[in-house]
Design a protein around this motif. Structure first.
Motif, short mmCIF file in Angstrom:
data_model
loop_
_atom_site.label_atom_id
_atom_site.label_comp_id
_atom_site.label_asym_id
_atom_site.label_seq_id
_atom_site.Cartn_x
_atom_site.Cartn_y
_atom_site.Cartn_z
N LEU A 160 0.72 -1.25 -0.32
CA LEU A 160 -0.26 -0.44 -0.01
C LEU A 160 1.71 1.20 -0.25
CD1 LEU A 160 -3.03 -0.62 2.63
CD2 LEU A 160 -3.08 0.23 -0.02
N LYS A 161 1.72 1.43 1.16
CA LYS A 161 2.63 2.19 0.96
C LYS A 161 3.60 2.92 -0.72
CE LYS A 161 6.06 3.27 4.48
NZ LYS A 161 6.85 3.17 5.21
N ARG A 162 3.83 1.33 -0.71
CA ARG A 162 4.34 1.44 -2.73
C ARG A 162 3.38 2.15 -3.30
NH1 ARG A 162 5.70 -3.71 -5.62
NH2 ARG A 162 3.56 -4.25 -5.41
N ASP A 163 2.11 2.20 -3.62
CA ASP A 163 1.98 2.22 -4.82
C ASP A 163 0.37 3.58 -4.18
OD1 ASP A 163 2.55 0.12 -5.64
OD2 ASP A 163 0.99 -1.33 -5.22
N LEU A 164 0.47 4.11 -2.90
CA LEU A 164 -0.49 4.87 -2.93
C LEU A 164 -0.09 5.86 -2.14
CD1 LEU A 164 -4.09 2.45 -1.54
CD2 LEU A 164 -3.43 4.03 -3.99
N GLY A 165 -1.07 7.15 -1.76
CA GLY A 165 -0.56 8.30 -1.10
C GLY A 165 -1.36 7.88 0.88
N ASN A 166 -0.23 8.21 1.50
CA ASN A 166 -0.14 7.76 3.29
C ASN A 166 -1.63 8.28 3.76
OD1 ASN A 166 1.81 6.44 4.00
ND2 ASN A 166 3.38 8.86 3.79
N GLY A 167 -2.18 9.46 2.61
CA GLY A 167 -3.68 9.83 3.50
C GLY A 167 -4.47 8.35 3.78
N VAL A 168 -4.46 8.28 2.32
CA VAL A 168 -5.04 6.31 2.09
C VAL A 168 -4.92 5.35 2.81
CG1 VAL A 168 -6.73 5.12 0.40
CG2 VAL A 168 -5.41 7.21 -0.12
N VAL A 169 -3.35 5.05 3.17
CA VAL A 169 -2.48 4.28 3.46
C VAL A 169 -3.39 4.13 5.21
CG1 VAL A 169 -1.02 2.93 4.50
CG2 VAL A 169 -1.18 3.80 2.08
N ARG A 170 -3.05 5.20 5.83
CA ARG A 170 -3.54 5.45 7.50
C ARG A 170 -4.47 5.00 7.71
NH1 ARG A 170 -0.43 11.03 6.75
NH2 ARG A 170 2.10 9.87 7.80
N SER A 178 -14.07 -0.07 6.00
CA SER A 178 -13.85 -0.28 4.76
C SER A 178 -14.26 0.77 2.93
CB SER A 178 -14.90 -1.77 4.05
OG SER A 178 -16.48 -0.75 3.73
N ILE A 179 -13.59 0.39 2.06
CA ILE A 179 -13.69 1.36 1.28
C ILE A 179 -14.62 0.77 -0.51
CG2 ILE A 179 -12.38 3.19 1.69
CD1 ILE A 179 -10.52 2.08 -0.45
N ASN A 180 -15.70 1.68 -1.39
CA ASN A 180 -16.12 0.93 -2.20
C ASN A 180 -15.49 1.13 -3.15
OD1 ASN A 180 -16.03 3.20 -3.14
ND2 ASN A 180 -18.51 3.61 -2.42
N ALA A 181 -15.33 -0.03 -4.30
CA ALA A 181 -14.59 1.02 -5.84
C ALA A 181 -14.57 2.08 -6.32
CB ALA A 181 -15.55 -0.52 -6.74
N SER A 182 -15.42 2.34 -5.79
CA SER A 182 -15.34 4.36 -6.76
C SER A 182 -14.30 5.16 -5.81
CB SER A 182 -16.45 5.20 -6.29
OG SER A 182 -18.11 4.23 -7.36
N LYS A 183 -14.50 4.80 -4.87
CA LYS A 183 -13.33 5.65 -3.60
C LYS A 183 -11.83 4.78 -3.93
CE LYS A 183 -12.15 7.27 1.00
NZ LYS A 183 -11.92 7.21 1.96
N ALA A 184 -11.72 3.73 -4.59
CA ALA A 184 -10.54 2.86 -4.97
C ALA A 184 -10.14 3.62 -5.89
CB ALA A 184 -11.09 1.40 -4.88
N LEU A 185 -11.06 3.71 -6.70
CA LEU A 185 -10.08 3.75 -8.52
C LEU A 185 -9.98 5.98 -8.23
CD1 LEU A 185 -10.24 3.75 -10.74
CD2 LEU A 185 -12.82 4.83 -11.75
N CYS A 187 -8.32 7.10 -5.72
CA CYS A 187 -6.99 6.87 -4.85
C CYS A 187 -6.01 6.25 -5.55
CB CYS A 187 -7.71 6.44 -3.33
SG CYS A 187 -7.93 4.48 -2.69
N GLY A 188 -6.55 5.22 -6.51
CA GLY A 188 -5.68 5.20 -7.15
C GLY A 188 -4.87 3.56 -6.92
N LEU A 189 -6.26 3.02 -6.52
CA LEU A 189 -6.17 1.90 -5.62
C LEU A 189 -6.51 0.74 -6.80
CD1 LEU A 189 -5.78 -0.35 -3.24
CD2 LEU A 189 -7.72 -0.20 -2.85
N VAL A 190 -7.25 0.84 -7.38
CA VAL A 190 -7.84 -0.14 -8.80
C VAL A 190 -7.87 1.44 -9.78
CG1 VAL A 190 -9.53 -0.94 -7.20
CG2 VAL A 190 -10.04 0.58 -8.77
N SER A 191 -7.82 -0.10 -10.96
CA SER A 191 -7.22 0.50 -12.44
C SER A 191 -8.41 0.86 -12.85
CB SER A 191 -6.55 -0.32 -12.95
OG SER A 191 -6.50 -1.43 -13.19
N GLN A 192 -9.69 0.39 -13.44
CA GLN A 192 -10.88 -0.01 -13.55
C GLN A 192 -11.59 -0.33 -12.73
OE1 GLN A 192 -10.53 -1.44 -18.22
NE2 GLN A 192 -8.75 -2.84 -16.70
N VAL A 193 -13.21 0.39 -12.64
CA VAL A 193 -14.75 -0.08 -12.07
C VAL A 193 -14.95 -0.67 -13.61
CG1 VAL A 193 -16.54 0.20 -10.96
CG2 VAL A 193 -13.28 0.82 -10.41
#
Length: 267
Positions: A160-170, A178-185, A187-193
């Protein structure tokens, strides 16, 4: 490479794409049986170079991708051991699962996790080992480990630290929300919904696109974009084992196992 159909998962190679299908009811909990087959898969993955250019990991179960570690198996095994023995056993398990996820993470293949529904804990960490995550719009991501007095142990924090900003990780780690797919998109966690029920189809279309490119160039780009946080991965195992020694963790596992819900951490 021949196809494989096991008790917890199956895999095959077709048209240059390797697919790993998880089907360990009720929700692809990662325990001893699933780990053993993941280790066999990791060996096959190494031999897939030259036969496949992409890997898709997905779940055949309707409720989701994976609920994470098999906590009931973990608790049952821990009851029969002293604290020192418990930690020694969990360390061996963690080192084994890290080797598998590191093999997926560092594979020269382009790896895609097609997720839907519950993508929690160790299942979330399996998805994070992949290059791309394609999420069904109903997918949810969560690290509930802090409710047990633990941290994610399958490599989730360093990835997570490698891929995302610290605010999301924390937020993910410290709140347990939990976060849903829209929020995951967002913040850059997922590439496509994808639409509901369409994550695998979108992942397959994506795989058809990526296999058009030169493999050596793609592998080189991946090494540059996705360095392995090996030192932090080792530190995560050490910290998990330190926390696992505490009586509070056994109490948290006991409450989990004795809950009347099928999985008390699911939304």
């Amino acid at each position: 490479m021949s196809s494989h159909h096991g008790k917890t998962m199956s895999w095959q190679v077709k048209d240059g794409v390797m697919e790993l299908a998880l089907h360990h009811a009720p929700l692809n909990e990662i325990g001893t049986a699933m780990l053993e087959e993941l280790e066999s898969f990791a060996q096959q993955l190494e031999g897939a170079q030259g036969k496949a250019s992409a890997l898709i990991i997905y779940s055949q179960l309707p409720k989701g991708f994976s609920a994470g570690a098999d906590l009931r198996e973990l608790y049952a095994g821990a009851l029969l051991r002293t604290a020192v023995e418990r930690v020694a056993g969990v360390r061996v398990f963690l080192e084994r699962i890290h080797r598998v996820l590191n093999a997926i993470d560092a594979s020269p293949l382009t790896t895609i996790a097609a997720v839907h529904g519950v993508t929690f804990g160790g299942g979330f960490e399996l998805a994070l080992a992949c290059d791309l995550i394609v999420a069904d719009k109903m997918a949810r991501f969560c690290f509930p480990e802090l409710r047990l007095g633990l941290i994610p142990g399958f490599g989730g924090i360093p990835r997570l630290k490698r891929d995302l900003g610290n605010g999301v990780v924390r937020d993910l780690l410290l709140t347990g929300r939990s976060i849903n797919a829209s929020k995951a998109l967002a913040c850059g966690l997922v590439s496509q919904v994808a639409g509901e029920g369409e994550a695998l189809n979108v992942a397959r279309s994506t795989a058809m696109q990526v296999i058009k490119f030169d493999r050596m160039a793609s592998a080189a780009a991946k090494r540059f974009l996705k360095p392995m946080p090996r030192e932090e991965l080792r530190r995560e195992i050490e910290l998990f084992c330190e926390l696992f020694m505490r009586p509070a963790v056994m109490e948290g596992l006991r409450r989990f196992v004795e809950s009347t819900d099928a999985h008390p951490y699911l939304p």
